[in-house]
Design an enzyme around this catalytic site. Sequence first.
Site, short mmCIF file in Angstrom:
data_model
loop_
_atom_site.label_atom_id
_atom_site.label_comp_id
_atom_site.label_asym_id
_atom_site.label_seq_id
_atom_site.Cartn_x
_atom_site.Cartn_y
_atom_site.Cartn_z
N GLY A 1 47.20 37.59 37.50
CA GLY A 1 48.07 38.54 36.82
C GLY A 1 47.85 39.96 37.30
N ASP B 1 33.66 32.37 38.09
CA ASP B 1 34.36 32.98 39.22
C ASP B 1 33.67 34.29 39.62
OD1 ASP B 1 36.26 33.14 41.20
OD2 ASP B 1 37.73 34.16 39.94
#
Length: 545
Positions: free
Chosen positions: A23, A135
């Site tokens: 995003g 991540d």
Amino acid sequence: MAHAGHTLGRFALESELGRGAMGTVWRAVDPLIGRPVAIKVVDAAHFAADPEAREQFLHEARAASRLSHPNIVTIFDAGIEGDEAYLVMEVIEGRSLRDMIASGDALPAFTIADIGAQIAEALDYAHAHGVVHRDVKPANIMLTASGLVKITDFGVARLEDAVRTRTGVVRGSPRYMAPEQVLGAEIDGRADLFALGVVLYEVITGTAPFGAGGGDLVALMKQIVNDEPPPPSALNRNAPRIFDTIVGRALRKWPAERYARGAELVNELRHYKALNRSLDPHDVATLILPAGGPIDAPRARQGRDGVDGDGGVADTGGVLGELRARAAAIEAGMGAPVPAGAQRSAATRELDARMRQALAYLREFARCVGVVQPAIPREYAILTETFRGLTAREAFVEHRSFGEGDEALVQSIVLKVDCASPQQIRFERSAAAIKPFSQHLADCGLKHTAAKVRNERRDLIGAVFRLIGEIRIEVALAADYTAGIVRIEAHNLERFGPAAFRVPTAGLDRELLDELGWLILGRASRFGLLAEREAGGVGALTGAP
């Protein structure tokens, strides 16, 4: 569709800060308190195939919002509005580690170690609270102008992982994935530590350990699962050799062979200089890399006899709690590790055995102190003035032996604990006291500055002394095999300056070492009652029953 002026919750988006695989990040202002915030808006397309992913996102965001750590970006709010999900976070003014690596600027070893330690501290905290990032990569690591590290995207990574699994498409860069992630197995915090190992490798060498030469995704995944990258020092000859050891352990293929906790990695990065010295076979210092297994910081500051400072029952964990739990294993594993040689007397063998056991004990004590970094609550006295509040930051052990091979005897052991004060320590002295006070500080081994104070006629009327650098507690054990005793010299142990004691061979036992540990940690101790003061010894170590 998010755009400038678009409103999510009470927040009006102002300007775009950046884009990522999941995003866009926008700058906004919290209208209630006027605080600038960053809002990550997750693309609605990620929820299209699986509406439950929206609730999963909120669940992860709530878990991440409970994390309160200086190296983790704070999440203030989260929500779903229409087809859009968003996270409201603090704004970080700084550069990403990805941009720093891309610039090609070589970072000094101490900066690399500091960055890595801050990341590992944050991960250790998150893992202890049940949150795995999933991540960790340079793009998700920000550095402020003051050198503070901030990890971003907690609360988003699991959603991204779910999207990968659902669509079969790997988004973003997979080169930081642990082998178990690549294979689709269950993961825990050790996957984050593998990713941190990849990040450190890239910062040290300027290139990634896997997939640096391009190629397809399948080839990259095979490398991660099967290939061992060259050590960082092979690509950067200026890298300390200990970085090969630290990064190599973080990049082990099997999770059980990696660091069990981020705290272990923090300890080695914070002490990399001392550990690097220990790789030199001619160095007399003996430093032990931390063993596997978690170490829990004390939940309550302990007093004696299981009672804490507030009169409640103290936790049985902490530095000495950990030490007590391991003491039996140390003794069982060592047995009576005396040097061979029938010509040695029984008294010599006994004293050497006790010195070896003391060495093993103090090594574990130093390792635990380095991981937990406990507060030392006692007051320290400089002449007639006192101050309180040191924190043990680093501890290490040196030892010397004489003789060779099986005939070697442990001659001396030195434990050093470097402490820091959270606030600057200052003293004011009159003009007549400047010289003797400065000499007293020097005799105590305390580094300091002295700013002279003059009146309007420029007459010297006094000085303001400030302590600088770390304050070192040092305890040396020296075996006298002729007399059958151990001399103990302490420096800055309970008050500034020296103190000297001695104990017979039989007195160098675990009780004495335990009491010495309590004294170093600033708690009431019977050490002064168990050890006899040496003639001419200076200092005052008072025991408490």
